[in-house]
Design a protein around this motif. Structure first.
Motif, PDB file in Angstrom:
ATOM      1  N   GLN A   1      30.663  18.914  50.443  1.00 28.53           N
ATOM      2  CA  GLN A   1      31.561  19.993  50.862  1.00 28.53           C
ATOM      3  C   GLN A   1      32.185  20.628  49.632  1.00 28.53           C
ATOM      4  OE1 GLN A   1      35.075  19.259  53.456  1.00 28.53           O
ATOM      5  NE2 GLN A   1      34.176  20.846  54.746  1.00 28.53           N
ATOM      6  N   ASP A   2      32.004  21.944  49.534  1.00 27.19           N
ATOM      7  CA  ASP A   2      32.536  22.740  48.423  1.00 27.19           C
ATOM      8  C   ASP A   2      33.887  23.318  48.850  1.00 27.19           C
ATOM      9  OD1 ASP A   2      32.737  24.286  46.113  1.00 27.19           O
ATOM     10  OD2 ASP A   2      31.396  25.868  46.829  1.00 27.19           O
ATOM     11  N   HIS A   3      34.655  23.779  47.893  1.00 28.11           N
ATOM     12  CA  HIS A   3      35.959  24.398  48.188  1.00 28.11           C
ATOM     13  C   HIS A   3      36.024  25.748  47.516  1.00 28.11           C
ATOM     14  CE1 HIS A   3      36.333  20.179  48.955  1.00 28.11           C
ATOM     15  NE2 HIS A   3      37.340  20.456  49.748  1.00 28.11           N
ATOM     16  N   LYS A   4      35.772  26.786  48.315  1.00 35.16           N
ATOM     17  CA  LYS A   4      35.668  28.145  47.767  1.00 35.16           C
ATOM     18  C   LYS A   4      37.023  28.748  47.422  1.00 35.16           C
ATOM     19  CE  LYS A   4      31.331  29.919  48.587  1.00 35.16           C
ATOM     20  NZ  LYS A   4      30.667  30.652  47.550  1.00 35.16           N
ATOM     21  N   ARG A   5      38.035  28.360  48.188  1.00 36.88           N
ATOM     22  CA  ARG A   5      39.322  29.036  48.017  1.00 36.88           C
ATOM     23  C   ARG A   5      40.043  28.510  46.782  1.00 36.88           C
ATOM     24  NH1 ARG A   5      40.394  30.856  53.261  1.00 36.88           N
ATOM     25  NH2 ARG A   5      42.043  32.149  52.402  1.00 36.88           N
TER      26      ARG A   5
ATOM     27  N   THR B   1      36.531  31.834  45.294  1.00 39.61           N
ATOM     28  CA  THR B   1      36.099  31.642  43.905  1.00 39.61           C
ATOM     29  C   THR B   1      34.628  31.237  43.921  1.00 39.61           C
ATOM     30  OG1 THR B   1      36.509  29.263  43.906  1.00 39.61           O
ATOM     31  CG2 THR B   1      38.390  30.678  43.405  1.00 39.61           C
ATOM     32  N   GLY B   2      34.103  30.953  42.753  1.00 38.76           N
ATOM     33  CA  GLY B   2      32.739  30.421  42.675  1.00 38.76           C
ATOM     34  C   GLY B   2      32.658  29.012  43.247  1.00 38.76           C
ATOM     35  N   GLY B   3      33.806  28.388  43.510  1.00 43.63           N
ATOM     36  CA  GLY B   3      33.866  26.994  43.996  1.00 43.63           C
ATOM     37  C   GLY B   3      34.786  26.205  43.080  1.00 43.63           C
TER      38      GLY B   3
ATOM     39  N   LEU C   1      16.286  24.279  47.914  1.00 41.40           N
ATOM     40  CA  LEU C   1      16.833  25.175  48.936  1.00 41.40           C
ATOM     41  C   LEU C   1      18.220  24.648  49.298  1.00 41.40           C
ATOM     42  CD1 LEU C   1      16.308  27.669  50.731  1.00 41.40           C
ATOM     43  CD2 LEU C   1      15.473  26.112  52.505  1.00 41.40           C
ATOM     44  N   TYR C   2      19.164  25.564  49.286  1.00 37.20           N
ATOM     45  CA  TYR C   2      20.566  25.217  49.530  1.00 37.20           C
ATOM     46  C   TYR C   2      20.951  25.850  50.844  1.00 37.20           C
ATOM     47  CZ  TYR C   2      25.664  25.953  48.501  1.00 37.20           C
ATOM     48  OH  TYR C   2      27.029  26.026  48.534  1.00 37.20           O
ATOM     49  N   GLY C   3      21.233  25.029  51.826  1.00 36.05           N
ATOM     50  CA  GLY C   3      21.687  25.551  53.113  1.00 36.05           C
ATOM     51  C   GLY C   3      23.186  25.422  53.195  1.00 36.05           C
TER      52      GLY C   3
ATOM     53  N   PHE D   1      21.543  30.938  52.987  1.00 37.07           N
ATOM     54  CA  PHE D   1      20.689  30.083  52.165  1.00 37.07           C
ATOM     55  C   PHE D   1      20.804  30.535  50.715  1.00 37.07           C
ATOM     56  CE2 PHE D   1      18.337  29.690  56.232  1.00 37.07           C
ATOM     57  CZ  PHE D   1      18.397  28.314  56.352  1.00 37.07           C
ATOM     58  N   ASN D   2      20.756  29.546  49.814  1.00 35.16           N
ATOM     59  CA  ASN D   2      20.630  29.858  48.394  1.00 35.16           C
ATOM     60  C   ASN D   2      19.338  29.218  47.919  1.00 35.16           C
ATOM     61  OD1 ASN D   2      23.130  31.169  48.322  1.00 35.16           O
ATOM     62  ND2 ASN D   2      24.205  29.252  47.990  1.00 35.16           N
ATOM     63  N   SER D   3      18.795  29.748  46.845  1.00 32.19           N
ATOM     64  CA  SER D   3      17.465  29.278  46.437  1.00 32.19           C
ATOM     65  C   SER D   3      17.535  28.458  45.155  1.00 32.19           C
ATOM     66  CB  SER D   3      16.544  30.475  46.267  1.00 32.19           C
ATOM     67  OG  SER D   3      17.156  31.408  45.413  1.00 32.19           O
ATOM     68  N   ARG D   4      18.572  27.639  45.066  1.00 25.36           N
ATOM     69  CA  ARG D   4      18.865  26.897  43.823  1.00 25.36           C
ATOM     70  C   ARG D   4      19.892  25.827  44.146  1.00 25.36           C
ATOM     71  NH1 ARG D   4      23.962  28.366  43.783  1.00 25.36           N
ATOM     72  NH2 ARG D   4      24.412  30.298  44.860  1.00 25.36           N
ATOM     73  N   PHE D   5      20.189  24.980  43.157  1.00 25.24           N
ATOM     74  CA  PHE D   5      21.287  24.033  43.313  1.00 25.24           C
ATOM     75  C   PHE D   5      22.608  24.788  43.423  1.00 25.24           C
ATOM     76  CE2 PHE D   5      18.681  20.739  41.057  1.00 25.24           C
ATOM     77  CZ  PHE D   5      18.878  19.690  41.949  1.00 25.24           C
ATOM     78  N   GLY D   6      23.560  24.200  44.113  1.00 23.97           N
ATOM     79  CA  GLY D   6      24.906  24.758  44.153  1.00 23.97           C
ATOM     80  C   GLY D   6      25.661  24.393  42.887  1.00 23.97           C
ATOM     81  N   ASP D   7      26.648  25.185  42.592  1.00 25.27           N
ATOM     82  CA  ASP D   7      27.549  24.914  41.486  1.00 25.27           C
ATOM     83  C   ASP D   7      28.948  24.974  42.097  1.00 25.27           C
ATOM     84  OD1 ASP D   7      28.925  24.723  39.163  1.00 25.27           O
ATOM     85  OD2 ASP D   7      27.962  26.401  38.154  1.00 25.27           O
ATOM     86  N   PRO D   8      29.607  23.896  42.338  1.00 28.24           N
ATOM     87  CA  PRO D   8      29.537  22.565  41.718  1.00 28.24           C
ATOM     88  C   PRO D   8      28.617  21.519  42.352  1.00 28.24           C
ATOM     89  CG  PRO D   8      31.571  22.787  43.001  1.00 28.24           C
ATOM     90  CD  PRO D   8      30.836  24.080  43.139  1.00 28.24           C
ATOM     91  N   GLU D   9      28.011  21.789  43.499  1.00 25.02           N
ATOM     92  CA  GLU D   9      27.370  20.696  44.250  1.00 25.02           C
ATOM     93  C   GLU D   9      26.280  19.958  43.468  1.00 25.02           C
ATOM     94  OE1 GLU D   9      27.963  23.813  45.369  1.00 25.02           O
ATOM     95  OE2 GLU D   9      28.152  23.871  47.557  1.00 25.02           O
ATOM     96  N   ALA D  10      25.630  20.626  42.502  1.00 21.51           N
ATOM     97  CA  ALA D  10      24.586  19.973  41.702  1.00 21.51           C
ATOM     98  C   ALA D  10      25.147  18.749  40.985  1.00 21.51           C
ATOM     99  CB  ALA D  10      24.023  20.947  40.668  1.00 21.51           C
TER     100      ALA D  10
HETATM  101  N1  GLY Z   1      28.979  26.354  45.544  1.00 24.12           N
HETATM  102  C1  GLY Z   1      28.520  27.600  45.994  1.00 24.12           C
HETATM  103  C2  GLY Z   1      27.285  28.076  45.366  1.00 24.12           C
HETATM  104  O1  GLY Z   1      26.745  27.489  44.452  1.00 24.12           O
HETATM  105  O2  GLY Z   1      26.813  29.112  45.790  1.00 24.12           O
END
Ligand code: GLY
Ligand code: AMP
Length: 446
Positions: free
Chosen positions: A220-224, A234-236, A280-282, A295-304
């Protein structure tokens, strides 16, 4: 083996770190600015780095060819959209990231929603795509003003506005849709209007080799920006994971999300004749039902940073098999008994007016002694000192048996970075988790 990494954020630092756990990896990095962590990993492994334009696929492919690169990984969305993978593949360099057309699942929200609709993929909310502001306005009224307004193209994660959060009401939603079209925000000349979803959001990333889809632990990311999930997007600001499935979801939610991702990968191939290869990032919203936010086509940042720190199998092997299209479930293993917490240190004033060029005093030894890890993001290194850039500066990660322990370690580590930076103290805390649990109970789905 000589491996190329394109990108220079904390996500790429985490990717570099995971690649270099393989003793045979020699890392070469093509970076837009010097990430001190990636630079160090390159030199330590016997490779090199270059600071250049990370969107120039031709130049990157030539640099890679001269260095005998046998595998490439590209981190940022805009690099994938720029077609860097296509240039590398044209030179027969195997890539564990999608080509431009496959990355379209991220860079064109219109394409992806239409694909989901055409192939009847579950989790697609009511939506419409518009190039005309009046038509968009009519659709906003049809959905009674309860909408999310999204530029179709990439906006660095900051273009989506939702009524009740960044937009007050239907009128503001219409004004924003008009602005997206007039200023061509996202650069595709269109705006997506979607029904507003509610519930708990989560990220599910999966390794995809064109056909097979193998999931990673949920995050779980935190965008706010602010504690308690207030303020601008924010970007996370940080993220956490607890085992494979977050504790406020039933295990079936994970399986349902993976099933949606598999259907999307298959539909993409059917529609285009091309395969999706990479991560694939859902991004999902679980309320009464499970819905896809994007969907994103890469690792998440920060989730990676979360998932790659929990990966126990060989990341180089995974990347090679993604590229060659023969990845197996047994290649992908995570420590699913652990929890992870990432907190981002951001310059004061971020994201609107970040205090750039401020010196940071980093007690790297103290952070390591705590058992935490540090990933550099937007920083500048000069004369042996690290300075803030214009975006998130440093990701701090801790992994432990229990989320409470990981949170406390990450928190202590954040205090060992001195300078005008801020972070969210609530990420990974018991109180925040309880709010998630209570929220899911409201939907009768805990
Ligand atoms: N954590 C959101 C993103 O990488 O798009
Ligand atoms: P995105 O850039 O698509 O990840 O969207 C940013 C944020 O907007 C997401 O993390 C969600 O919180 C929110 N969002 C996006 N789409 C919707 C939607 N259809 N309903 C409610 N919130 C949404």
């Amino acid at each position: 083996m000589n491996i190329l990494l394109v990108g220079n954020g904390a996500r790429e630092h985490a990717i570099a770190d995971a690649l270099c756990r393989n003793p045979g990896a020699v890392l070469y990095a093509y970076m837009g600015a010097k990430n001190p962590g990636i630079a160090e990993l390159c030199l330590k492994s016997g490779g090199e780095f270059l600071i250049g334009d990370i969107y120039q696929g031709r130049a990157i492919a030539e640099w890679a060819l001269e260095r005998g690169i046998r595998l490439a990984v590209c981190g940022p969305d805009a690099v994938l959209e720029a077609g860097v993978v296509d240039e590398l593949e044209a030179e027969m360099i195997p890539c564990a990231s999608p080509c431009k057309e496959a990355a379209r699942l991220e860079w064109d929200k219109t394409f992806t929603r239409n694909l989901m609709k055409k192939y009847a993929i579950p989790g697609c909310p009511k939506f419409g795509n518009f190039t005309d502001a009046d038509e968009a306005g009519k659709f906003i009224d049809q959905l009674k003003g309860e909408v999310a307004v999204k530029p179709a193209g990439l906006t660095g994660g900051k273009g989506v506005k939702v009524v009740g959060f960044q937009l007050k009401d239907a009128n503001e939603a219409k004004d924003y849709a008009k602005e997206v079209l007039a200023s061509n925000i996202g650069k595709l000349g269109s705006v997506v209007i979607e029904e507003k979803l509610s519930g708990e959001e989560f990220t599910l990333q999966a390794f995809v080799d064109g056909k097979n889809v193998f999931g990673m632990p949920m995050v779980q990311d935190h965008k706010r920006l602010g504690e308690g999930d207030v303020g601008v997007n924010t970007g996370g600001m940080g993220s956490y994971s607890i085992g494979k499935v977050l504790p406020f979801f039933k295990p079936e939610v994970y399986d349902e999300a993976i099933a949606i991702m598999k259907k999307t990968v298959a539909a993409f191939e059917k529609e285009t004749g091309k395969q999706f290869k990479g991560v694939l990032y859902g991004q999902f919203m679980m309320g009464k039902t499970l819905e896809v936010i994007e969907f994103n086509s890469r690792f998440g940042d920060p989730e990676a940073m979360n998932v790659l720190s929990l990966l126990t199998s060989d990341f180089v092997e995974i990347c090679k098999k993604i590229a060659s299209g023969n990845l197996k479930q047994s290649d992908v293993r995570f420590d699913e008994g652990k929890a992870s917490v990432v907190k981002y240190l951001v310059p004061q004033g971020y994201p609107e007016k970040p205090m750039k060029n401020q010196k940071l005093e980093i007690d790297a030894k103290g952070i390591a002694a705590l058992g935490a890890k540090l990933f550099y993001a937007s920083v500048d290194e000069r004369d042996g000192s690290v300075y803030t850039g214009s975006s998130r500066a440093i990701g701090v990660l801790a992994v432990a048996e229990r989320i409470e322990t990981a949170e406390q370690i990450a928190e202590k580590a954040c205090l060992l970075v001195k300078g005008p930076v801020a972070h969210r103290k609530d990420i990974g805390t018991r109180q925040l988790l309880q709010r998630r649990i209570d929220n899911m109970k409201r939907f009768g789905n805990a």
